[in-house]
Design an enzyme around this catalytic site. Structure first.
Site, mmCIF file in Angstrom:
data_model
loop_
_atom_site.group_PDB
_atom_site.id
_atom_site.type_symbol
_atom_site.label_atom_id
_atom_site.label_comp_id
_atom_site.label_asym_id
_atom_site.label_seq_id
_atom_site.Cartn_x
_atom_site.Cartn_y
_atom_site.Cartn_z
ATOM 1 N N THR A 150 -31.534 41.884 76.264
ATOM 2 C CA THR A 150 -31.426 40.434 76.026
ATOM 3 C C THR A 150 -30.691 40.059 74.742
ATOM 4 O O THR A 150 -30.583 38.878 74.420
ATOM 5 C CB THR A 150 -32.837 39.807 75.953
ATOM 6 O OG1 THR A 150 -33.541 40.370 74.829
ATOM 7 C CG2 THR A 150 -33.618 40.060 77.222
ATOM 8 N N ARG A 151 -30.175 41.042 73.970
ATOM 9 C CA ARG A 151 -29.614 40.710 72.650
ATOM 10 C C ARG A 151 -28.512 39.660 72.740
ATOM 11 O O ARG A 151 -28.497 38.696 71.973
ATOM 12 C CB ARG A 151 -29.090 41.975 71.965
ATOM 13 C CG ARG A 151 -28.350 41.654 70.652
ATOM 14 C CD ARG A 151 -27.798 42.891 69.956
ATOM 15 N NE ARG A 151 -28.863 43.619 69.284
ATOM 16 C CZ ARG A 151 -29.273 44.832 69.623
ATOM 17 N NH1 ARG A 151 -28.695 45.445 70.658
ATOM 18 N NH2 ARG A 151 -30.212 45.435 68.953
ATOM 19 N N GLU A 172 -43.039 48.128 66.866
ATOM 20 C CA GLU A 172 -43.062 46.748 66.372
ATOM 21 C C GLU A 172 -44.279 46.001 66.913
ATOM 22 O O GLU A 172 -44.975 45.279 66.184
ATOM 23 C CB GLU A 172 -41.786 46.010 66.817
ATOM 24 C CG GLU A 172 -40.582 46.254 65.958
ATOM 25 C CD GLU A 172 -39.395 45.405 66.400
ATOM 26 O OE1 GLU A 172 -38.328 45.572 65.817
ATOM 27 O OE2 GLU A 172 -39.549 44.579 67.329
#
Length: 1211
Positions: free
Chosen positions: A30-31, A93
């Protein structure tokens, strides 16, 4: 100071806020598409957003930078895409984000599901399952890391979030941005750190805010100043504002409304908050109300108005409640309990002071910056906490002022606090005083502050009404402003810091000369009397001096905690801050010495003195110097043998001379026409009462513990207005005046402890009274006239050197009595004419050798309280009146049977502690030896044969009674209760013919089979259990439910067999149904639930059938139904269930936990439809009907097919 700093707690975590939003995403997914568009939309909306492409500088440690960004962001958005879980970087993350969330409740985590179903993440299916298969292979040596990732994914999936679904991406992104705006663009009120006890105090408000009602709700949080109302409102607001479409917190409404255009400014802030800053100027209150009406009707809003002191402020800001959108909530904090009419308020939340532990913790955070005091400060800290009495404001102010100071400075500060209250605290508390409407209420408050704390309301009203106060309405005004409270005993109570505030106001009248103040007390009063500086300004004076005698005997020590109205109460302050202190300073030494002999002339100039309260004070001189306007004289330990004739008492309303040295009160007749209260309690030298002919308006006569009182003057019969007569513990009193029946207004008579009192009229004089040496010694100081009066009574009484029990006649009692106490009067019989006292509401017969009560007890149709504790010979209780609300019968060790317990499931407060022989309450339960049980009922138990098990009905075993909290050994017993018959026997094997079996606490499920010509009549249930180390519990539940018809029965027996240690016991019960509650093809669940009582090892059930009367064809079966007369207490479950109904179709069959039924009854009275609405997820008592279905291997299921292969018992 260094020592304190060294001990500061450095463990608290603080998070900087560098970014508004942290974006976590899978770059290759999705960047350059969705995440890039979302990033730009957030930035354009003004949110500083972190993404690793833009924020990490070249050469920086990427992992460290990302971890720092996570820690310094307010919101973390996690964009879940198909390949998110394939990246260990993304998963790391995620773990860091969830760890931060656990440590910081302020962090908002928003999962965004982009082309991914949330269930794939929660259940790890699809692409997520494939990814984790690879991780498990790759991280074989570090499998705990994989488990961390799994856990983090499950946790975040449970949060809910934003799902793309079939929406356009642009709209989806706009929705995300709006959600972030709602979270971050809203300024929430600041809350101070270290909120001790806040969770418990906010819980009720949170429940109200989340009730999902469409009503526009108004809640009032009220309490005294400084108690934490604003803090609680802030916490509730912060936890709930995001659940509404708009919200606003308006602080300090009282102060703001006093400013020019203050209400207009508040209106403008309200509109700005709800419209998110889009507000035009407002020029008047009316214009503001019009705009508010347009805004609040379109949104579901949460509004808090803090510190409102007039309803007009509420109306001006919010207008009419009808304007608001359904489901909106309004919270108001105030010091005024009745700020609004009751019908306008949905919920009232009174804020109470902190408990001792909470107070100490809060104080420590401010005094030491940690949760516990440092070494050497514990006792000093406790002294301050005791002084503050749980008021958070005081704890914070005093704690902060003492921070870093040495022990010597602490001690000096505490001594100063005793004399001069902290000004910062006083300013806050005085707001309530200044808000009182007029001088009448202010003066009433100051009188209470000095003289009436912990006094009964009735006593206070009697005295103050005669000082031209309108006491009832005045006290109500004080209660409304949380300056005074009325406790459960109807006493006036007040926080001691409010008391200190009031006394500080009085000191301001003349800071240097206490003789010029309106009220003086303690040391100032002592100084005024010693220095002869009293003036006509003084209206009230109180001086309490300690007495060695007070601490010398247990009897007088008890008197120390009695109030001035002759009733016991707890003294609120004894210790470091008491005026009378063990460590009194030299300046107080004169005041605290009971050797000081004050002069009567000290009162000469106090012409306006109306209230005089002296305790163990000696006064010499001419009593003619005492003021003539005295309304209330309370002189504990009055030192004279008789009141001097020159002592002017003619204006008195209350005369309290407890603990006095009086031998006779006054000579002859004194005309005190205004006197309403006369208290001579604990006057141990008093032998006779005075001539009362001159006090025709007397309402209360208190002679408690006058242990040598022998004679009550016949003039008592003239007191037509007397309503209260207390002769408790007058143990030498032998006879009441013959004219006591003339007391037509007497409502309460206490004769408890008058063990020598002859209460019947048929006694003859066996020995003349004058021949008793001991009695003559008591009477040798009396006049010849009084002695002859006593002599004339010898025809009525006989001396009882050895205590003999007495009988009683009701003929001599005033028929207007509402309360009668005859406890400890050595009575063996209560006469049958007791019902003459038709107005009687409270009757105490405790600790008498009574054998029985009159059969016509139910004729006392107004009786509410019956106390018979400790009547060890009483064996039965007759039928009691339906009006009864309280029955205390503990320690009636011979009590066996009770005819009825009226209002048992509605309101009756009953206790039968240690009534170990109690076996029957008619219509509720009956416990009897098995040999006396109807043989047909035992036959209903089926194939179980006592003889075949080797158990004899004569064998003794131990049985626990949960109603009486006793255990008792005896022969085997049968228990009839709630339509159920039970037997408890020792044994470790359930009979083979109980074919439906379940182990432990699992649920047994049955599909009821059909049988030609047979009808299901009931169930037999057998439970095998052993003893638990913590045996005594009343939560042994058998639960039966018809899942098909929605019927549930939970049975909690009143008694149970107690297994021997390391042995088992069988509980067999027969459940009989009559109304087709169980029919073929229906699904039935049966389970056992026990808590801290016994361990259920196995339980089984058996169906009981009878011939179907609708089919005339004969079959080979014997049908015998036990006669109803022999199972009166049992009957059948169908007939008994109605009074045990909790909700429609749900029945709690229990007789010893009546408070649960009473709670439900109260709910139904408040809301008649409550019976129809069972919400197990929210109701307190849902556990009564829950049947926890365990995994399949513990859940025994019997279908109709395999049931046909099992044997069923027929009768």
């Amino acid at each position: 100071m260094a020592a304190i700093i060294a001990q500061l707690d450095a463990s608290s975590t603080f998070y900087r806020c560098t970014y508004d939003v942290f974006l976590s995403y899978r770059g290759e997914d999705t960047r350059k598409g969705f995440t890039d568009h979302l990033y730009r939309a957030l930035e354009q909306a003004g949110f500083h957003t972190f993404r690793d492409d833009d924020e990490i500088k070249r050469g920086a440690n990427i992992a460290a930078e990302i971890q720092r960004a996570i820690q310094e962001s307010q919101v973390s958005i996690i964009v879940f895409s198909k390949n998110y879980a394939s990246s260990t970087w993304c998963l790391d993350e995620l773990v860091k984000i969830m760890e931060r969330r656990k440590a910081d409740d302020g962090l908002m985590v928003m999962p965004v599901f982009y082309d991914v179903d949330p269930s794939h993440i929660r259940k790890l299916t699809g692409s997520f399952a494939n990814a984790f298969s690879g991780h498990e292979e790759h991280f074989k040596e570090d499998i705990h890391k994989v488990e961390e990732w799994r856990r983090a994914l499950r946790d975040v999936a449970d949060l809910g979030g934003m799902v793309l679904g079939d929406r356009y991406e642009s709209q989806f992104i706009q929705n995300i941005v709006e959600e972030i705006e709602n979270k971050l663009n809203h300024t929430t009120p600041n809350i101070a750190p270290h909120l001790v006890g806040i969770d418990n105090r906010v819980r009720g408000i949170n429940m109200w805010l989340k009730d999902r009602s469409n009503d526009v709700g108004v809640a009032v949080i009220y309490g005294m100043g400084g108690v934490g109302k604003t803090t609680i409102a802030k916490a509730a607001y912060k936890q709930n504002f995001d659940k509404f479409q708009g919200s606003s917190f308006l602080p300090d409404v009282r102060a703001a409304s006093e400013q020019p255009n203050g209400l207009v400014c508040l209106q403008r802030k309200l509109l700005s908050d709800i419209q998110k800053g889009k507000t035009k100027k407002i020029y008047s209150i009316d214009e503001g109300m019009s705009k508010i009406k347009l805004v609040v009707r379109c949104k579901r809003v949460l509004i808090v108005l803090d510190d409102v002191n007039h309803s007009e402020q509420f109306n001006a800001i919010l207008g009419m409640r009808e304007w608001f959108h359904p489901g909106s909530k309004i919270i108001v904090t105030t010091r005024h309990e009745n700020l609004f009419n009751d019908h306008a308020v949905h919920a009232m939340f009174k804020v109470k002071e902190l408990g001792e532990g909470e107070s100490l913790e809060l104080f420590n955070w401010h005094a030491f910056k940690q949760a516990h005091p440092i070494k050497g400060y514990m006792n000093l800290s406790r002294s301050v906490v005791q002084h503050c009495e749980g008021l958070p404001l005081a704890l914070q102010v005093l704690g902060s002022s003492l921070f870093g100071k040495s022990v010597d400075l602490w001690q000096s500060a505490l001594q100063k606090l005793h004399v001069i209250p902290d000004d910062n605290i006083q300013k806050i508390l005085r707001i309530s005083f200044d808000s009182l409407k007029d001088d009448h209420d202010r003066n009433l408050f100051l009188h209470i502050v000095c003289f009436f704390i912990e006094k009964k309301m009735s006593y206070t009203i009697t005295v103050l009404d005669n000082l031209n106060f309108y006491t009832r309405i005045g006290i109500q005004n004080l209660v409304d402003r949380c300056l005074v409270e009325i406790d459960v005993d109807n006493r006036l109570i007040m926080h001691q810091l409010l008391r200190d505030m009031g006394r500080a106001i009085i000191r301001e009248e003349s800071s240097e000369d206490p003789g010029k103040r309106s009220r003086v007390w303690h040391k100032d009063a002592s100084d005024v009397l010693r220095k002869l500086t009293g003036t006509e300004t003084i209206k009230g004076l109180m001086l309490n001096l300690p007495s060695e005698a007070i601490f010398s005997t247990s009897n007088q020590n008890r008197c120390l905690v009695e109030d001035f109205d002759g009733n016991c109460s707890r003294r609120r302050r004894l210790g470091y801050f008491s005026w009378i202190s063990i460590n009194s300073s030299s300046t107080n030494s004169a005041a605290t010495s009971n050797e000081v002999d004050f002069k009567a002339e000290a009162f000469r100039r106090m012409h306006n003195l109306e209230l005089l309260l002296l305790d163990n004070v000696k006064v010499s001189g001419d009593y003619e110097d005492f003021p003539k306007k005295l309304i209330w004289l309370c002189w504990r330990g009055f030192p004279l043998k008789s009141i001097p004739e020159k002592f002017y008492l003619e204006n008195l309303v209350g005369l309290d001379l407890r603990n006095s040295s009086l031998q006779h009160v006054w000579k002859g007749t004194r005309f005190l026409l205004g006197l309403k209260i006369l208290n001579l309690s604990h006057s141990h030298s008093l032998v006779t009462t005075p001539d009362l002919s001159g006090v025709p308006n007397l309402e209360k006569l208190i002679l408690k513990d006058c242990i040598n009182l022998v004679v009550i003057d016949e003039s008592l019969g003239n007191l037509e207005k007397l309503i209260f007569l207390n002769l408790k513990d007058c143990r030498s009193l032998m006879k009441l005046p013959t004219r006591i029946s003339m007391l037509r207004s007497l409502q309460e008579l206490d004769l408890s402890g008058c063990s020598k009192l002859v209460l019947h009229t048929s006694t003859t004089a066996a020995n003349h009274l004058h021949s008793t040496t001991r009695v003559r010694k008591k009477l040798n100081m009396l006049s010849e006239k009084i002695w002859q009066s006593i002599w004339s009574w010898t025809s009525w009484v006989s001396t009882r050197n050895k205590l003999e029990s007495a009988s009683l006649s009701m003929e001599i009692w005033p028929h207007c009595l509402g309360t009668l106490s005859l406890a400890d009067c050595n009575l063996s019989e209560i006469p049958g004419d007791l019902s003459i006292l038709s107005l009687l509401k409270h009757l105490n017969l405790s600790r008498n050798p009574i054998l029985r009560l009159p059969e016509n007890m139910n004729g006392l149709i107004m009786l509410r309280t019956l106390e018979i504790q400790g009547c060890a010979k009483l064996r039965t209780l007759p039928k009691l009146p339906q009006s009864l609300k309280k029955l205390h019968a503990s320690y009636c060790t011979s009590l066996e049977r009770i005819a009825n317990l009226p209002n048992m499931f509605e309101s009756l407060d009953s206790s039968f502690w240690k009534c170990k022989k109690l076996v029957e309450v008619q219509s509720l339960f009956d416990i009897k030896p098995l040999k006396r049980v109807d043989i047909e009922m035992i036959r209903d138990m089926g194939p179980f044969n006592l003889e075949s098990t080797g158990v004899s009905t004569e064998v003794e075993f131990e049985m626990t009674n949960y109603l009486t909290c006793t255990t008792r050994n005896g022969a085997l017993q049968g228990l009839y209760e709630c339509g159920i018959f039970s037997i408890f026997v020792h044994g470790n094997k359930i009979p083979d013919r109980f074919t439906y079996r379940s182990v432990g606490k699992s649920v047994l499920s049955i599909i009821l089979p059909s049988h030609f010509n047979l009808k299901i009549r009931g169930l037999n249930i057998c439970v095998m259990y052993s003893r638990c180390p913590f045996w005594f519990s009343s939560r042994n539940f058998l639960k039966v439910s018809n899942e098909t018809k929605g019927l549930k029965w939970t049975y909690c027996p009143v008694a149970a067999g107690l297994p021997k240690k390391n042995q088992d016991m069988l509980w067999l019960s027969h459940w009989r149904f009559e109304n087709d509650e169980l029919e073929e093809g229906e699904q039935v669940h049966v389970s056992i639930n026990e808590e801290f009582s016994f361990w259920a090892k196995e339980f089984c059930i058996q169906l009981v059938y009878e011939k179907d009367p609708s089919n005339s064809e004969d079959i080979i079966i014997q049908q015998e139904t036990p006669p109803s007369s022999q199972i009166a207490a049992a009957g059948n479950v169908s007939a008994s269930a109605s009074k045990y109904q909790f909700w429609t179709g749900k029945y709690f069959l229990c007789n010893h936990r009546a408070r649960i039924h009473q709670h439900q009854f109260s709910r139904r009275q408040t809301n008649p439809s409550y019976l129809e609405h069972y919400k197990p997820e929210t109701d307190t008592f849902h556990y009564l009907f829950d049947q926890e279905v365990h995994p399949q291997d513990n859940h025994s299921i019997y279908s109709e097919e395999n049931l046909r292969l099992l044997h069923t018992f027929y009768i």
